[in-house]
Design a protein around this motif. Structure first.
Motif, PDB file in Angstrom:
ATOM      1  N   GLU A  11       0.833  -1.206   0.000  1.00  0.00           N
ATOM      2  CA  GLU A  11       0.000   0.000   0.000  1.00  0.00           C
ATOM      3  C   GLU A  11       0.872   1.262   0.000  1.00  0.00           C
ATOM      4  O   GLU A  11       0.662   2.184  -0.790  1.00  0.00           O
ATOM      5  CB  GLU A  11      -0.914  -0.012   1.224  1.00  0.00           C
ATOM      6  N   ILE A  57      -9.593   4.411  -0.372  1.00  0.00           N
ATOM      7  CA  ILE A  57     -10.008   3.012  -0.345  1.00  0.00           C
ATOM      8  C   ILE A  57      -8.921   2.222  -1.068  1.00  0.00           C
ATOM      9  O   ILE A  57      -8.641   2.468  -2.242  1.00  0.00           O
ATOM     10  CB  ILE A  57     -11.360   2.811  -1.050  1.00  0.00           C
ATOM     11  N   SER A  58      -8.302   1.291  -0.369  1.00  0.00           N
ATOM     12  CA  SER A  58      -7.150   0.603  -0.936  1.00  0.00           C
ATOM     13  C   SER A  58      -7.556  -0.340  -2.074  1.00  0.00           C
ATOM     14  O   SER A  58      -8.456  -1.170  -1.913  1.00  0.00           O
ATOM     15  CB  SER A  58      -6.445  -0.211   0.153  1.00  0.00           C
ATOM     16  N   PHE A  80      -5.786  -2.675  -2.921  1.00  0.00           N
ATOM     17  CA  PHE A  80      -5.167  -3.943  -2.541  1.00  0.00           C
ATOM     18  C   PHE A  80      -5.922  -4.626  -1.401  1.00  0.00           C
ATOM     19  O   PHE A  80      -5.485  -5.664  -0.915  1.00  0.00           O
ATOM     20  CB  PHE A  80      -3.705  -3.716  -2.138  1.00  0.00           C
ATOM     21  N   ASP A  81      -7.029  -4.032  -0.976  1.00  0.00           N
ATOM     22  CA  ASP A  81      -7.828  -4.592   0.121  1.00  0.00           C
ATOM     23  C   ASP A  81      -9.153  -5.100  -0.448  1.00  0.00           C
ATOM     24  O   ASP A  81      -9.999  -4.313  -0.883  1.00  0.00           O
ATOM     25  CB  ASP A  81      -8.078  -3.513   1.179  1.00  0.00           C
ATOM     26  N   SER A  82      -9.328  -6.403  -0.466  1.00  0.00           N
ATOM     27  CA  SER A  82     -10.542  -6.996  -1.045  1.00  0.00           C
ATOM     28  C   SER A  82     -11.796  -6.626  -0.263  1.00  0.00           C
ATOM     29  O   SER A  82     -12.905  -6.710  -0.784  1.00  0.00           O
ATOM     30  CB  SER A  82     -10.402  -8.528  -1.095  1.00  0.00           C
ATOM     31  N   SER A  83     -11.622  -6.169   0.989  1.00  0.00           N
ATOM     32  CA  SER A  83     -12.773  -5.766   1.804  1.00  0.00           C
ATOM     33  C   SER A  83     -13.196  -4.329   1.540  1.00  0.00           C
ATOM     34  O   SER A  83     -14.202  -3.869   2.087  1.00  0.00           O
ATOM     35  CB  SER A  83     -12.446  -5.945   3.299  1.00  0.00           C
ATOM     36  N   ARG A 111     -11.712  -1.527   2.455  1.00  0.00           N
ATOM     37  CA  ARG A 111     -11.548  -0.635   3.603  1.00  0.00           C
ATOM     38  C   ARG A 111     -10.683   0.573   3.258  1.00  0.00           C
ATOM     39  O   ARG A 111      -9.887   0.540   2.325  1.00  0.00           O
ATOM     40  CB  ARG A 111     -10.924  -1.407   4.764  1.00  0.00           C
ATOM     41  N   ARG A 112     -10.868   1.613   4.072  1.00  0.00           N
ATOM     42  CA  ARG A 112     -10.080   2.828   3.873  1.00  0.00           C
ATOM     43  C   ARG A 112      -8.723   2.680   4.554  1.00  0.00           C
ATOM     44  O   ARG A 112      -8.626   2.180   5.674  1.00  0.00           O
ATOM     45  CB  ARG A 112     -10.831   4.024   4.462  1.00  0.00           C
ATOM     46  N   HIS A 113      -7.665   3.106   3.838  1.00  0.00           N
ATOM     47  CA  HIS A 113      -6.300   2.984   4.367  1.00  0.00           C
ATOM     48  C   HIS A 113      -5.617   4.356   4.371  1.00  0.00           C
ATOM     49  O   HIS A 113      -5.916   5.220   3.548  1.00  0.00           O
ATOM     50  CB  HIS A 113      -5.470   2.028   3.503  1.00  0.00           C
ATOM     51  N   SER A 117      -1.792   5.893   4.105  1.00  0.00           N
ATOM     52  CA  SER A 117      -0.416   5.541   3.722  1.00  0.00           C
ATOM     53  C   SER A 117       0.479   6.764   3.829  1.00  0.00           C
ATOM     54  O   SER A 117       0.028   7.902   3.650  1.00  0.00           O
ATOM     55  CB  SER A 117      -0.377   5.002   2.287  1.00  0.00           C
TER      56      SER A 117
END
Length: 369
Positions: free
Chosen positions: A139, A203-204, A206-209, A211-213, A215
């Motif tokens: 990320e 919203i990543s 790389f996140d299948s869910s 979710r907000r990340h 970085s």
């Protein structure tokens, strides 16, 4: 639809801006100095010792660049006046060209006003720009690559030359580190306040869910001092390590140890280069980066003496970001130093950085009301 009265009003405003700016430019003084330099270098014995001419030739190049910029600015002004004189009738083609001329002159004025904020000698230098991702794996590495693309696009907008000195790809995506040389007039002056921590909220992908990340990535900017500044580096103070360059995924791309890492033992400063196939060229580039780092260290010491709190105020550390790029739940780029906010995140990430750069320069130089 374009309206002539509105365009005339805009033309009056931008021409007033031009006149106010033009009165601040030292065009005549530069023309006079250029003639003096031409007289010096045209003397019969002037080229007997070329090394002595280096500073004056660099000054000549700098003046010619400034005069070229002034000429371009004046040309935009005369173009606008020409279209304004033709715009007595509501001819659509003329109005379109008048509108375009207004925008071109506005942009040229903004760029010149920005350049006038740069007064330090080192502002004229090229820049070495380094980007490193923070914690967060793929990320953060992807965010570092987004920043790299942003600065490449910014350089391209200004017709600045870019050159990779060091590049290490991420394991899955993005980059682990990059060192880029950006060459052009006043590049370091424009970019020097980009140094610090840049934060991304999104919203990543790389996140299948979904979710907000958040970085982080750090940006460092050094003046590329070239051969202009003499920095005394003793061979005994250096530790030089060689290793194999690596490509994406850590795969070896060289069969010989061509990459070079140079450590300055007294300061602990490290510089490395692995982009060239030649160990000799990589060593030269690494030493150049080291030289720039040591020069910047001296500048920092001088600044610290002037302003004791400077180091703490500008320390590069996570949690002390200089700018946040928010893509969810709303869209906003905010510079936490100048409090400048821009809603068009895509434009900024596509290299539209001039407003952010200018506002920070205005803040630093105390000209912002």
């Amino acid at each position: 639809m374009l309206q002539l009265p509105e365009l005339k009003s805009q033309s009056t405003t931008v021409l007033e801006r031009f006149n106010a700016l033009w009165s601040r430019l030292d065009n005549d003084k530069l023309e006079k100095r250029l003639k003096e330099i031409d007289n010096v270098i045209s003397l019969p014995d002037a080229w007997e010792n070329p090394e002595k001419l280096t500073p004056i030739l660099q000054e000549k190049s700098h003046i010619e660049t400034q005069l070229s910029d002034y000429k371009a600015l004046y040309s935009h002004k005369t173009d606008l006046e020409d279209w304004l004189n033709l715009a007595e009738d509501d001819d659509d083609e003329i109005l379109i060209n008048l509108d375009s001329s207004i925008k071109k002159l506005n942009d040229a004025i903004a760029e010149m006003e920005l350049a006038l904020l740069l007064s330090n000698k080192e502002d004229e230098f090229n820049a070495l720009l380094e980007i490193h991702p923070g914690a967060g794996g793929t990320e953060a590495q992807d965010w570092a690559e987004m920043l790299l693309r942003m600065y490449l696009r910014w350089a391209d907008r200004h017709n600045f030359k870019t050159e990779y000195l060091d590049y290490l790809s991420g394991d899955e995506a993005g980059i682990k580190s990059v060192t880029l040389r950006i060459s052009g007039h006043n590049v370091y002056g424009f970019l020097k306040h980009e140094k610090g921590i840049h934060r991304l909220i999104r919203i990543s992908p790389f996140d299948s869910s979904g979710r907000r990340h958040t970085s982080f990535a750090s940006v460092d900017v050094l003046p590329d001092v070239g051969q202009d500044i003499q920095i005394d580096i003793k061979e005994t103070d250096l530790r030089i390590d060689v290793f194999r360059s690596s490509g994406p995924g850590g795969q070896s791309v060289n069969t010989t140890s061509s990459a070079v890492r140079v450590t300055h033992i007294p300061t602990g400063i490290v510089a490395q280069c692995q982009n060239e196939k030649s160990q000799h060229h990589n060593k030269e580039s690494a030493l150049q980066i080291l030289k720039s780092r040591l020069y910047e260290l001296e500048l920092q010491k001088i600044e610290d003496e002037k302003k004791a709190q400077y180091a703490g105020k500008n320390a590069i550390g996570f949690g002390s970001q200089i700018r946040t790029y928010t893509m969810q739940p709303y869209r906003l780029v905010k510079d936490h130093r100048s409090n400048t906010e821009i809603g068009d995140v895509e434009a900024v990430l596509d290299g539209s950085l001039d407003t952010l750069i200018k506002e920070q320069l205005l803040r630093i130089y105390g000209q912002k009301k």
